[in-house]
Write an enzyme that holds these catalytic residues in place. Structure first.
Site, PDB file in Angstrom:
ATOM      1  N   ASP A 183       0.838  -1.196   0.000  1.00 42.22           N
ATOM      2  CA  ASP A 183       0.000   0.000   0.000  1.00 42.22           C
ATOM      3  C   ASP A 183       0.875   1.249   0.000  1.00 42.22           C
ATOM      4  O   ASP A 183       1.559   1.545   0.977  1.00 42.22           O
ATOM      5  CB  ASP A 183      -0.903  -0.013   1.239  1.00 42.22           C
ATOM      6  CG  ASP A 183      -1.993   1.050   1.180  1.00 42.22           C
ATOM      7  OD1 ASP A 183      -1.940   1.906   0.275  1.00 42.22           O
ATOM      8  OD2 ASP A 183      -2.889   1.028   2.042  1.00 42.22           O
ATOM      9  N   HIS A 185      -0.434   4.261  -0.284  1.00 40.94           N
ATOM     10  CA  HIS A 185      -1.254   5.169   0.539  1.00 40.94           C
ATOM     11  C   HIS A 185      -1.241   6.606   0.044  1.00 40.94           C
ATOM     12  O   HIS A 185      -1.506   7.547   0.803  1.00 40.94           O
ATOM     13  CB  HIS A 185      -0.770   5.119   1.998  1.00 40.94           C
ATOM     14  CG  HIS A 185      -1.871   5.214   3.004  1.00 40.94           C
ATOM     15  ND1 HIS A 185      -2.164   6.351   3.703  1.00 40.94           N
ATOM     16  CD2 HIS A 185      -2.759   4.293   3.443  1.00 40.94           C
ATOM     17  CE1 HIS A 185      -3.170   6.135   4.522  1.00 40.94           C
ATOM     18  NE2 HIS A 185      -3.564   4.891   4.378  1.00 40.94           N
ATOM     19  N   GLU A 209      -1.020  -0.600  -4.159  1.00 43.56           N
ATOM     20  CA  GLU A 209      -2.262   0.127  -3.894  1.00 43.56           C
ATOM     21  C   GLU A 209      -2.030   1.629  -3.796  1.00 43.56           C
ATOM     22  O   GLU A 209      -1.120   2.083  -3.110  1.00 43.56           O
ATOM     23  CB  GLU A 209      -2.866  -0.380  -2.592  1.00 43.56           C
ATOM     24  CG  GLU A 209      -4.138   0.311  -2.168  1.00 43.56           C
ATOM     25  CD  GLU A 209      -4.775  -0.349  -0.957  1.00 43.56           C
ATOM     26  OE1 GLU A 209      -5.432   0.382  -0.188  1.00 43.56           O
ATOM     27  OE2 GLU A 209      -4.614  -1.565  -0.762  1.00 43.56           O
ATOM     28  N   GLU A 235     -10.030   3.465  -3.150  1.00 44.47           N
ATOM     29  CA  GLU A 235     -10.635   3.689  -1.838  1.00 44.47           C
ATOM     30  C   GLU A 235     -11.119   5.122  -1.657  1.00 44.47           C
ATOM     31  O   GLU A 235     -11.995   5.386  -0.830  1.00 44.47           O
ATOM     32  CB  GLU A 235      -9.653   3.330  -0.720  1.00 44.47           C
ATOM     33  CG  GLU A 235      -8.473   4.279  -0.579  1.00 44.47           C
ATOM     34  CD  GLU A 235      -7.477   3.795   0.455  1.00 44.47           C
ATOM     35  OE1 GLU A 235      -7.497   4.315   1.594  1.00 44.47           O
ATOM     36  OE2 GLU A 235      -6.686   2.880   0.128  1.00 44.47           O
ATOM     37  N   ASP A 257     -14.800   1.113  -1.712  1.00 43.95           N
ATOM     38  CA  ASP A 257     -15.130   0.821  -0.313  1.00 43.95           C
ATOM     39  C   ASP A 257     -16.644   0.867  -0.174  1.00 43.95           C
ATOM     40  O   ASP A 257     -17.269   1.877  -0.493  1.00 43.95           O
ATOM     41  CB  ASP A 257     -14.464   1.859   0.592  1.00 43.95           C
ATOM     42  CG  ASP A 257     -14.580   1.520   2.063  1.00 43.95           C
ATOM     43  OD1 ASP A 257     -15.707   1.223   2.514  1.00 43.95           O
ATOM     44  OD2 ASP A 257     -13.560   1.572   2.768  1.00 43.95           O
ATOM     45  N   HIS A 284     -12.058  -2.334  -0.624  1.00 49.01           N
ATOM     46  CA  HIS A 284     -11.332  -1.726   0.491  1.00 49.01           C
ATOM     47  C   HIS A 284     -12.182  -1.870   1.746  1.00 49.01           C
ATOM     48  O   HIS A 284     -13.368  -1.581   1.736  1.00 49.01           O
ATOM     49  CB  HIS A 284     -11.107  -0.245   0.163  1.00 49.01           C
ATOM     50  CG  HIS A 284     -10.387   0.536   1.193  1.00 49.01           C
ATOM     51  ND1 HIS A 284     -11.040   1.392   2.077  1.00 49.01           N
ATOM     52  CD2 HIS A 284      -9.071   0.626   1.486  1.00 49.01           C
ATOM     53  CE1 HIS A 284     -10.141   1.972   2.845  1.00 49.01           C
ATOM     54  NE2 HIS A 284      -8.942   1.525   2.518  1.00 49.01           N
TER      55      HIS A 284
END
Length: 381
Positions: A183, A185, A209, A235, A257, A284
């Site tokens: 991830d 982020h 990700e 996400e 998500d 997510h």
């Protein structure tokens, strides 16, 4: 049957639950939340409840249209998350009314079990090898970890090497038959993401990700073309219209998500759209039990599903965990890293209402940290 009451509950560690009750006593649960802005979403649910009370709860698609589009100003994380939790609760009511699981109402299951992955480490994991070993011993065949904590605008050789070392350590424990997802982020600049992806490519991560911030979507196609690692994102995308450019850019994995992107109704449509691009779905879900239950129901009925995130043991869960608000934890018993399908009605879980109401009396005020670089300037968390 009419909707009689809509309630929300602010529960630790950082979640918001929604309870919708009909006039003949059927109760549905949803999880409408933006992490760090739960109180704001709670207010949005209250506004939307003004329309819902007195309505037929089984008109799910019509309610989705009105709640999402009935106001002149629409979209964004707060409104989409409020709609998402309400949508989950309405599907829960529908399943309980018809005596069927939600995956049955979505057209029936396409699989009997769902592969799930476990989180390891926090923002700057120090016990990575030990934590991955623990998850392998628990039967998981895939883990996900953050690539890095605070990251320079252009990664230094040491920062790049640290990411490679983390992924290499994970690969050593996992071997060639298990997976590690990494991830980013949104913490890396486009140039840094490109550099790091090229370095970790030989270690074959399952996916990388959110290597770019969502507002940098115009750069996504070039990054996908340059990356040896499959790219995942979504996400912080809240509907089909926002996913379309990412799908067209060539991502490998879509990560909507179900507590942010309009709930079961909209993510079902996103999954179908993704299928036309040959893109896999990995919802997510670092959230609570209702969000996970909704995600599993969708996964059982989605042909292009890949793998499911879940928050058991995640570093955000300090005062409560995934199983804290359930009467029966069996639906979330993962065997060999997989969740088995059940035919329990609705979302397939029984929420411990007494525990939820007690937790709401304490509430929470969770906020994500604000990071800064060594020179004092803002850094992406």
């Amino acid at each position: 049957m009419k909707i009689a009451r809509v309630e929300t509950f602010l529960v630790p560690p950082r979640w918001l639950f929604c309870r919708i009750e009909t006039d003949d006593g059927v109760v549905g649960w949803g999880e409408p939340v933006v992490e760090g802005r739960a109180e704001v979403v709670r207010a949005a649910v209250g506004v939307l409840a003004e329309y819902l009370v007195g309505q037929d709860p089984l008109r799910i698609q019509d309610h989705w249209q009105v709640l999402s589009k009935g106001g002149f100003y629409r979209g964004g994380p707060v409104l989409s998350s409020a709609v998402a939790g309400i949508d989950q609760a309405l599907w829960d009511i529908a399943g309980k009314t018809y005596g069927a699981p939600v995956h049955g109402l979505l057209g029936g299951p396409v699989r009997d079990e769902i592969r799930v992955y476990a989180w390891v480490g926090g923002d700057e994991p120090a016990r990575l090898t030990e934590e991955i070993t623990e998850q392998v011993e628990a039967g998981f065949t895939a883990v996900k970890m953050n690539a890095a904590g605070r990251t320079s605008p252009i990664t230094t050789p040491a920062e790049t090497a640290a990411v490679v070392d983390r992924v290499a350590a994970a690969r050593e424990v996992l071997g060639p038959h298990r997976d590690v997802a990494v991830d980013f982020h949104g913490r890396f600049s486009p140039a840094s993401a490109r550099r790091v992806l090229s370095e970790i490519g030989p270690l074959h991560p399952l996916f990388a990700e959110e290597p770019l911030l969502p507002e940098q979507g115009h750069l996504l196609a070039a990054l996908v073309a340059a990356s040896p690692v499959p790219i995942a994102t979504g996400e912080r995308l809240y509907g089909r219209a926002e996913f379309l450019p990412a799908l067209a850019a060539g991502i490998a994995v879509a990560q909507p998500d179900l507590s942010h992107a309009g709930g079961i109704s909209e993510v079902h449509r996103i999954a179908t759209l993704a299928e036309t691009y040959g893109v896999q779905l990995a919802p997510h879900c670092p959230l609570g039990p209702i969000a996970l239950a909704a995600s599993l129901q969708l996964a059982f009925s989605t042909p292009n599903f890949l793998i499911q995130e879940q928050s058991r043991g995640i570093h955000y869960n300090k005062d409560a965990d995934l199983l804290s608000y359930l009467v029966d934890t069996e639906p979330f018993r993962f065997t060999d890293g997989k969740a088995r399908r059940t035919d329990l009605p609705g979302l397939g879980i029984t929420v411990d209402e007494q525990a939820v109401r007690a937790a709401d009396r304490t509430g929470h005020a969770w906020r994500n940290p604000v990071w800064r670089h060594t020179d004092g300037s803002f850094a992406e968390w």
